[in-house]
Design an enzyme around this catalytic site. Structure first.
Site, PDB file in Angstrom:
ATOM      1  CG  ASN A   9     -48.754 -18.661 -59.105  1.00 45.10           C
ATOM      2  OD1 ASN A   9     -47.927 -19.238 -58.398  1.00 45.10           O
ATOM      3  ND2 ASN A   9     -48.682 -18.644 -60.434  1.00 45.10           N
ATOM      4  CD1 TRP A  10     -47.879 -15.806 -52.894  1.00 46.25           C
ATOM      5  CD2 TRP A  10     -46.974 -17.163 -51.348  1.00 46.25           C
ATOM      6  NE1 TRP A  10     -48.433 -15.486 -51.677  1.00 46.25           N
ATOM      7  CE2 TRP A  10     -47.894 -16.303 -50.718  1.00 46.25           C
ATOM      8  CE3 TRP A  10     -46.295 -18.106 -50.586  1.00 46.25           C
ATOM      9  CZ2 TRP A  10     -48.136 -16.355 -49.338  1.00 46.25           C
ATOM     10  CZ3 TRP A  10     -46.533 -18.166 -49.224  1.00 46.25           C
ATOM     11  CH2 TRP A  10     -47.455 -17.299 -48.610  1.00 46.25           C
ATOM     12  CE  LYS A  11     -46.784 -15.651 -61.381  1.00 44.69           C
ATOM     13  NZ  LYS A  11     -46.771 -14.831 -62.582  1.00 44.69           N
ATOM     14  CG  HIS A  95     -48.626 -20.166 -64.456  1.00 44.77           C
ATOM     15  ND1 HIS A  95     -47.716 -19.360 -65.108  1.00 44.77           N
ATOM     16  CD2 HIS A  95     -49.425 -19.346 -63.736  1.00 44.77           C
ATOM     17  CE1 HIS A  95     -47.960 -18.096 -64.790  1.00 44.77           C
ATOM     18  NE2 HIS A  95     -48.997 -18.060 -63.960  1.00 44.77           N
ATOM     19  CD  GLU A  97     -44.913 -17.119 -64.640  1.00 47.17           C
ATOM     20  OE1 GLU A  97     -44.824 -17.779 -63.584  1.00 47.17           O
ATOM     21  OE2 GLU A  97     -45.360 -15.949 -64.669  1.00 47.17           O
ATOM     22  CD  GLU A 167     -52.822 -16.766 -64.591  1.00 48.27           C
ATOM     23  OE1 GLU A 167     -52.871 -15.951 -63.662  1.00 48.27           O
ATOM     24  OE2 GLU A 167     -51.872 -17.555 -64.744  1.00 48.27           O
ATOM     25  N   GLY A 173     -47.821 -10.131 -65.164  1.00 47.38           N
ATOM     26  CA  GLY A 173     -46.645  -9.399 -64.682  1.00 47.38           C
ATOM     27  C   GLY A 173     -46.307  -8.153 -65.478  1.00 47.38           C
ATOM     28  CB  SER A 212     -51.764  -6.925 -64.542  1.00 48.24           C
ATOM     29  OG  SER A 212     -50.511  -7.196 -65.137  1.00 48.24           O
ATOM     30  N   GLY A 233     -50.822 -12.857 -59.021  1.00 47.70           N
ATOM     31  CA  GLY A 233     -49.393 -13.106 -58.844  1.00 47.70           C
ATOM     32  C   GLY A 233     -48.788 -12.073 -57.905  1.00 47.70           C
ATOM     33  N   GLY A 234     -48.197 -11.027 -58.466  1.00 47.16           N
ATOM     34  CA  GLY A 234     -47.473 -10.014 -57.697  1.00 47.16           C
ATOM     35  C   GLY A 234     -48.225  -9.469 -56.488  1.00 47.16           C
TER      36      GLY A 234
END
Ligand code: 13P
Length: 251
Positions: A9-11, A95, A97, A167, A173, A212, A233-234
């Site tokens: 997921n590149w956000k 998600h 967020e 998640e 993150g 993470s 993610g990251g």
């Protein structure tokens, strides 16, 4: 047998040219992906160009959000058919967020999930407790509520097409990954809820862990039988680390 799935997921990251060059490199860096499905969620603006770049490869793409309407006066929104038109096969829904910053509710997640399935796309529905929920021992209550409300009204067949992404909000993150036992325990619980709602679907659905995940911790996590893959993610933003994560499934 459930096929493993690794999703990135590149956000809100990467311009169109950055997204395309990532795919160019990734295509070359991954060889045999027969044992795992590879999926990336770029931003809406990059989907069309990225799809042209990945043609003929084993990489799949999805959108990070969707609106449930078909068309009309909904300024700024994107329909399931428009997403399909860009070459996507998946849509990420609910998600944390989106729930946290944009007021997305499980009722909205339900509408989006139904619209996505009706359009012939696969929904990846995110669930997860906050740190406070975990401290209050209400993790299972929250997970059950999110699943019930997000999937209400789906047939068993439709429910099988859903991918669940667990998640924990406190792990996103933060570098604080859930322990393999914590993750496995929730995944087993999700299957239990599913079996109450849809009987046989519980063994068919794929449940991913997200929060993470990186190349150093994926092995411990994936040693659990009910974890069918990861939502990253990251560590999905960099071709080298994402390729390493994919490699885990091919070893
Ligand atoms: P991180 O891997 O950066 O913790 O993000 C997880 C996530 O939110 C994926 O959807």
């Amino acid at each position: 047998m459930r096929k493993y799935l690794i999703a990135g997921n590149w956000k809100m990251n990467k311009t169109v040219s950055e997204a395309v060059s990532f795919m160019k490199i990734l295509k070359g860096a991954i060889a045999n992906t027969a044992s795992v499905e590879v999926l990336l969620f770029p931003t809406f603006t990059a989907l069309y160009a990225v799809n042209n770049e990945i043609k003929g490869s084993d990489i799949n793409i999805g959108a990070q959000d969707v609106f449930w309407g078909e068309k009309g006066a909904f300024t700024g929104e994107i329909s399931p058919a428009m997403i399909k038109d860009t070459g996507c096969s998946y849509v990420l829904i609910g998600h944390s967020e989106r729930r946290q910053y944009f007021g997305e509710t499980s009722e909205m997640v339900n509408k989006k999930t139904k619209a996505v399935i009706a359009a012939g796309l696969k929904p990846m529905v995110c669930i997860g407790e906050t740190f406070q929920d975990r401290e209050n021992n209400s993790t299972f209550k929250i997970i059950e509520k999110q699943i019930n409300e997000s999937l209400v009204g789906l047939t068993a067949e439709q429910a099988c097409s859903v991918v669940i992404a667990y998640e924990p909000v406190w792990a996103i993150g933060t570098g604080k990954i859930a322990s393999p036992d914590q993750a496995q325990e929730v995944h087993v619980f999700v299957r239990k809820i599913y079996s109450q709602m849809y009987k046989d679907a519980s063994e068919k659905i794929r449940i991913l862990y997200g929060g993470s995940v990186n190349p150093d911790n994926i092995s411990n996590l994936m040693a659990n039988p009910d974890i069918d893959g990861v939502l990253v993610g990251g560590a999905s933003l960099d071709t080298e680390s994402f390729a390493k994560l994919i490699k885990h499934f091919n070893n």
